[in-house]
Design a protein around this motif. Structure first.
Motif, PDB file in Angstrom:
ATOM      1  N   UNK A 184       1.157  -1.205   0.375  1.00 33.22           N
ATOM      2  CA  UNK A 184       0.081  -0.289  -0.035  1.00 33.22           C
ATOM      3  C   UNK A 184       0.769   1.608  -0.151  1.00 33.22           C
ATOM      4  N   UNK A 185       2.296   1.304  -0.151  1.00 36.56           N
ATOM      5  CA  UNK A 185       2.954   2.074   0.223  1.00 36.56           C
ATOM      6  C   UNK A 185       4.064   2.575  -0.836  1.00 36.56           C
ATOM      7  N   UNK A 186       5.240   2.819  -0.731  1.00 35.25           N
ATOM      8  CA  UNK A 186       6.029   3.090  -1.737  1.00 35.25           C
ATOM      9  C   UNK A 186       7.890   1.999  -0.999  1.00 35.25           C
ATOM     10  N   UNK A 187       7.557   1.422  -0.062  1.00 37.37           N
ATOM     11  CA  UNK A 187       8.560   0.883  -0.159  1.00 37.37           C
ATOM     12  C   UNK A 187       9.700   0.885   1.542  1.00 37.37           C
ATOM     13  N   UNK A 188      10.842   0.569   0.402  1.00 41.25           N
ATOM     14  CA  UNK A 188      11.174   0.584   2.062  1.00 41.25           C
ATOM     15  C   UNK A 188      12.508   2.339   2.428  1.00 41.25           C
ATOM     16  N   UNK A 189      12.536   2.808   1.091  1.00 42.55           N
ATOM     17  CA  UNK A 189      13.183   4.266   1.394  1.00 42.55           C
ATOM     18  C   UNK A 189      12.733   5.267   1.431  1.00 42.55           C
ATOM     19  N   UNK A 245      14.882   5.053  18.298  1.00 39.23           N
ATOM     20  CA  UNK A 245      15.986   6.181  17.959  1.00 39.23           C
ATOM     21  C   UNK A 245      15.441   7.756  17.559  1.00 39.23           C
ATOM     22  N   UNK A 246      15.698   8.741  18.106  1.00 37.79           N
ATOM     23  CA  UNK A 246      15.678   9.912  17.109  1.00 37.79           C
ATOM     24  C   UNK A 246      16.043  10.540  16.108  1.00 37.79           C
ATOM     25  N   UNK A 247      17.147   9.534  15.621  1.00 38.77           N
ATOM     26  CA  UNK A 247      17.658   9.258  14.359  1.00 38.77           C
ATOM     27  C   UNK A 247      16.358   8.759  13.689  1.00 38.77           C
ATOM     28  N   UNK A 248      16.145   7.557  13.573  1.00 43.71           N
ATOM     29  CA  UNK A 248      15.732   7.251  12.682  1.00 43.71           C
ATOM     30  C   UNK A 248      15.079   7.212  12.507  1.00 43.71           C
ATOM     31  N   UNK A 249      13.614   7.739  13.254  1.00 42.32           N
ATOM     32  CA  UNK A 249      12.456   8.929  13.534  1.00 42.32           C
ATOM     33  C   UNK A 249      12.970  10.096  12.355  1.00 42.32           C
ATOM     34  N   UNK A 250      13.955  10.717  11.947  1.00 42.80           N
ATOM     35  CA  UNK A 250      14.436  12.061  11.299  1.00 42.80           C
ATOM     36  C   UNK A 250      14.135  11.179   9.688  1.00 42.80           C
ATOM     37  N   UNK A 251      15.478  10.277  10.143  1.00 43.90           N
ATOM     38  CA  UNK A 251      16.113  10.069   8.992  1.00 43.90           C
ATOM     39  C   UNK A 251      14.912   9.033   8.024  1.00 43.90           C
ATOM     40  N   UNK A 252      14.426   8.070   8.606  1.00 43.51           N
ATOM     41  CA  UNK A 252      13.433   6.941   8.149  1.00 43.51           C
ATOM     42  C   UNK A 252      11.863   7.480   7.155  1.00 43.51           C
ATOM     43  N   UNK A 253      11.923   7.930   8.856  1.00 36.28           N
ATOM     44  CA  UNK A 253       9.790   7.633   8.886  1.00 36.28           C
ATOM     45  C   UNK A 253       9.179   8.881   8.829  1.00 36.28           C
ATOM     46  N   UNK A 312      15.948  -1.936  17.111  1.00 37.90           N
ATOM     47  CA  UNK A 312      17.081  -1.981  17.068  1.00 37.90           C
ATOM     48  C   UNK A 312      17.751  -1.708  16.206  1.00 37.90           C
ATOM     49  N   UNK A 313      16.908  -1.875  14.764  1.00 36.67           N
ATOM     50  CA  UNK A 313      18.760  -1.141  14.307  1.00 36.67           C
ATOM     51  C   UNK A 313      18.447   0.044  13.639  1.00 36.67           C
ATOM     52  N   UNK A 314      17.536   0.807  14.113  1.00 37.77           N
ATOM     53  CA  UNK A 314      17.808   2.456  14.675  1.00 37.77           C
ATOM     54  C   UNK A 314      17.165   2.777  12.677  1.00 37.77           C
ATOM     55  N   UNK A 315      18.290   3.133  11.887  1.00 35.76           N
ATOM     56  CA  UNK A 315      18.635   3.894  11.024  1.00 35.76           C
ATOM     57  C   UNK A 315      18.347   3.269   9.701  1.00 35.76           C
ATOM     58  N   UNK A 316      19.447   1.847  10.575  1.00 35.01           N
ATOM     59  CA  UNK A 316      19.933   1.312   9.248  1.00 35.01           C
ATOM     60  C   UNK A 316      18.359   0.221   8.571  1.00 35.01           C
ATOM     61  N   UNK A 317      17.438   1.303   7.983  1.00 35.08           N
ATOM     62  CA  UNK A 317      16.692  -0.031   7.586  1.00 35.08           C
ATOM     63  C   UNK A 317      16.208  -0.178   5.752  1.00 35.08           C
TER      64      UNK A 317
END
Length: 903
Positions: free
Chosen positions: A163-168, A221-229, A751-756
């Motif tokens: 339903x969305x646009x993938x992992x990046x 993590x704050x970084x994962x929220x900002x960089x990934x989500x 636990x993977x943080x921003x490494x998605x």
């Protein structure tokens, strides 16, 4: 990442203060310039010459009192539109729409899944998709659309990957922004969802009925929220101008998304969002005052009458106390919510609709059936642009004219094919053009054989009562009911009885049953087949269920609030009894009784189905042996409310492919999936074509791709794992999460943080089956990268020359990745630019890919800011995340990112 759980739990308890000041989310849509009506202008809000902000201000001036404004806001969801019509404004309608009009009945188009659009790696395709969707919405009489969805595919388990646009995050934003612009360019308000960190269906809304248990808690993590989500949502707002945002179900570091002042503050204060934040239905909103204070703009503003479970599991209409007695009117009277915020709630509802011209161009339904042949032709074109050619050994595709006999194999090639995701994105394929007739029409004089090969993906008929014996040799199953939902079956059952079949479609009203579905049941019986061979079983329903055959776990689904189906194919001997055991709890299910909707079954349903041995695979093998080439069509069901529990193709489809490939070395596999699958048969087939979930246009698109009338122009927007051990979220604490004392899912540790996605594969040295960005063409390209040029504004420009050295017109996708200095802790490479180039044979073209200044920033958790470290940066140009053609380095000075920006 040791210690991440405790660290972010503490930050969640402190409301994650580094994000933003909590009060910021309450602030108005902006300081208004003076708004003055022309002399004699009695209804200035109807005049499009005024700005959207002034038109909303003129409407606000029509209210005499705060009480009048509160009356509008507390009228209830879906009501309270009379005040608009009294002002001469239309009451606009809308519906779910990531892949078409879900509630459109028989008269709409089932479009290809949004993942297809992401796979196109093409902004022009995103524009075409958004524009075509919006045209259909307008023709249906809708000015609002629920979509697109911008959820990141953290793991393959997520039921809504399709339903969305993938992992990046960069690809997500690059596709979302032009699609939103195109939708709203047709005066249809787009609502992006689900903000934010929505990555799994299990535990998404907690235990049911409504709002009685906490939703799952993303410990991230704050970084994962900002960089990934968040980047996809930022692009939809900053570049797309989206008018509505739907907040998501889960808690994020202990705070519900819809009452998270920091996350909602980012939307409104950092990115300048001027529209509404509304909750997902029904469980995303857990409060009124706290949510409105945090930044929620739509949803329930008073306690609502809800259906809640009473004794025996029966449902009664009661006053909903889940809002703890909160009421917007009382909160305003007490000064907990300001009158300025009340104005803001109304203004945010109006401004986007004025801005995109929705009020000025109200849609009117034009026909009972608004799906046109031209629209379905465009849909087929989009399917082709996003189809990914994963393997093409010896150039077997496109099919050669020398193929005189073609075997088309698979239930998916027929009229019962599964071509759309389930849930709120489901659009019933009422105009489905099946594959088999389309191939026969295109094959000309070639002979086309067909064999279904399998029973398909539907649930099977109930197990006949006469084939099962329970306790005391009684016909049917012995059912034992226990007063807990833990499936441990400890203690004595509170009810035992004989039941003809595993066929539950409702919550019992017997007072012996615990309230709130807090019970479980175990069915046991001895099944005696009448024929030797493979016995086929399906277990279809919702909740948490397990199927055991002869003591061995044959399949399961967990915490499924929408319907799912599992399959078991077991060899048995005629006349030899085999123990069958089914375990189930309806704990997380919706509704009192089962209802077919959303392309699946909602409610407390569980059915055990069966079919006897058949010769379908044998017949498919015979067809394959008699043909020059065998094409096998296979797929699966995916969607909302039902996370995937296996990467394998369901039922006996893998066995079908293995058998066909052994019979014919020229075997082509065509996948219709909503995400990655494993391929144990890959070395034995010549080609693999991924078509995702193609919707109504399946047949014409498949025929065009196979015969070379269209090119598979897509690249993978998700990594295909080699097996289920690869990638992030492989431990139970990371997915589906830890259990609370009550047995419900609680913390999910990211636990993977921003490494998605591919970032994880690269950082951990894992080799996937197929990498992110992978995709082949029917032609060949040479690529040459010119100089890397630094621009005065901080951008970096790459000149890339692409030469089509093959004999066919085709497309190449140039992908630009950036590698940050090692001390930043960033992934080895991150997608930061791409360009799709379509060339005729022999044609050569030079394109420029601009990497913006933000492409070199990372989120610094110590400074709570975007930073660029001084050092050497790598710029990689390739055909996928693993097929890098050229690497250059560039030295950059330290730089602090824009305070309201992101990558």
């Amino acid at each position: 990442m040791k210690g991440i759980g405790r660290r972010w739990q503490l930050l969640g308890a402190c409301a994650m203060l580094p994000f933003a000041a909590p009060a910021s989310a309450q602030q108005s849509t902006g300081d208004l310039v003076a708004c003055n009506a022309a002399p004699g202008e009695t209804r200035p809000w109807l005049n499009p010459a005024h700005s959207a902000e002034c038109r909303a201000e003129f409407v606000l001036r029509t209210f005499d009192t705060v009480e009048a404004k509160l009356a509008v806001l507390t009228a209830g969801a879906g009501r309270g539109t009379d005040w608009l019509t009294a002002l001469g404004l239309p009451a606009l309608r809308g519906g779910d729409g990531p892949a078409g009009i879900r509630n459109g009945g028989v008269g709409v188009t089932s479009f290809p899944t949004p993942l297809t659009v992401a796979a196109s790696f093409d902004r022009a395709t995103a524009t075409l998709y958004g524009d075509t969707l919006a045209q259909e919405f307008v023709d249906f009489g809708f000015n609002r659309m629920g979509g697109p969805a911008l959820d990141i595919a953290r793991s393959w388990n997520f039921g809504r990957v399709s339903e969305s646009f993938g992992e990046d995050p960069f690809l997500t934003g690059a596709i979302a922004a032009p699609q939103v612009r195109a939708i709203q360019g047709r005066h249809v308000l787009s609502m992006v969802k689900h903000y934010a960190v929505y990555t799994q269906e299990q535990g998404r809304a907690g235990d049911h009925p409504l709002r009685t248990r906490p939703a799952v808690n993303a410990v991230v993590s704050e970084r994962a929220i900002r960089e990934i989500y968040l980047p996809g949502f930022e692009a939809a707002i900053r570049e797309g101008g989206v008018g509505q945002v739907m907040c998501s179900f889960p808690r994020i570091n202990g705070v519900y998304a819809c009452e998270h002042p920091q996350l909602l503050g980012i939307l409104k204060q950092e990115w300048g969002f001027d529209g509404q934040v509304v909750p997902d239905f029904p469980d995303a909103q857990r409060s009124i005052v706290a949510a409105v204070a945090a930044g929620l703009d739509g949803g329930y503003m008073v306690g609502q009458a809800q259906q809640q479970a009473g004794p025996g599991g029966s449902l009664a209409t009661v006053t909903d106390n889940s809002f703890n007695g909160e009421d917007l009117r009382v909160a305003v009277a007490k000064g907990e919510i300001s009158t300025a915020r009340v104005d803001d709630l109304i203004r945010r509802r109006l401004v986007p609709q004025f801005r995109i011209g929705a009020f000025d161009h109200p849609a009117t339904r034009v026909a009972a059936d608004v799906s046109t042949p031209e629209r379905r032709r465009v849909a087929a074109e989009i399917v082709a642009r996003g189809a990914v050619l994963l393997k093409n050994e010896g150039g077997i595709l496109p099919l050669a004219a020398t193929a005189k006999t073609i075997a088309v194999i698979g239930h998916q090639a027929g009229p019962g094919a599964v071509v759309a995701e389930m849930g709120s994105a489901h659009v019933a394929p009422m105009h489905l053009a099946p594959v088999l007739p389309a191939i026969r029409q295109r094959a000309g004089t070639a002979s086309v054989l067909h064999a279904p090969g399998t029973l398909g993906l539907d649930r099977l008929p109930l197990v006949p009562t006469g084939m099962v014996r329970g306790a005391g040799d009684a016909a049917g199953f012995t059912a034992e009911y226990f007063a807990n939902a833990d499936l441990d079956f400890a203690g004595k059952p509170f009810l035992s009885r004989q039941e003809a079949a595993v066929d539950n479609l409702t919550i019992p009203t017997d007072a012996a049953f615990p309230a709130n579905r807090a019970w479980s049941v175990r069915w046991r019986g001895s099944f005696t087949p009448t024929e030797d061979g493979i016995q086929h079983f399906t277990l279809a329903g919702s909740g948490t269920a397990r199927l055991f055959v002869d003591g061995t776990l044959a399949g399961r689904f967990d915490n499924t609030d929408f319907g799912d189906t599992i399959y078991a194919n077991v060899p048995m001997r005629a006349g030899r009894p085999v123990a069958i055991r089914v375990e189930w709890t309806p704990r997380v299910t919706f509704r009192q009784a089962a209802v077919d909707d959303y392309g699946t079954t909602l409610g407390p349903a569980l059915r055990l189905g069966w079919a006897g041995p058949n010769r379908l695979i044998d017949d498919a093998v015979a067809a394959a042996r008699a043909s020059d080439v065998a094409i096998v069509f296979v797929g699966h069901r995916v969607g909302e409310g039902m996370d995937r529990q296996s990467l394998a193709l369901p039922s006996d489809q893998d066995a079908l492919i293995q058998a066909v490939a052994a019979a014919n070395p020229n075997t082509v596999v065509v996948l219709q999936t909503g995400g990655p699958v494993t391929m144990p048969w890959l070395p034995k087939v010549r080609a693999v074509l991924e078509m995702w979930l193609p919707g109504d246009a399946f047949g014409p698109a498949a025929a065009a791709l196979l015969f070379g009338d269209a090119e598979p122009g897509g690249r993978l927007p998700v990594t295909f794992p080699l097996d289920e051990s690869q990638g992030p979220a492989r431990r139970p604490a990371e997915y589906p999460g830890r259990l609370s004392r009550s047995g419900a899912l609680d913390d999910v540790v990211f636990a993977e943080g921003h490494l998605v996605g591919y970032r994880y594969w690269d950082a951990h040295g894992q080799t996937p089956l197929f990498p992110f960005g992978h995709g082949l063409s029917y032609t060949r390209f040479d690529t040459m990268v010119g100089a890397v040029r630094q621009q005065p504004d901080g951008r970096v420009a790459l000149d890339v020359t692409v030469h089509n050295v093959g004999g066919r017109t085709g497309s190449e996708v140039i992908q630009a990745y950036v590698g940050l200095p090692a001390r930043t802790g960033a992934a080895p490479r991150q997608l930061k630019g791409f360009q799709k180039v379509t060339l005729m044979p022999g044609e050569r073209r030079t394109v420029t890919i601009d990497l913006p200044r933000d492409a070199f920033h990372h989120w610094d958790e110590r400074r709570h800011a975007w930073m660029r470290e001084a050092g050497t940066y790598r710029i990689m140009v390739g055909r996928s995340s693993r097929d890098i053609l050229h690497t250059a380095t560039i030295r950059l000075p330290a730089d602090r990112g824009r305070p309201s920006g992101g990558p």
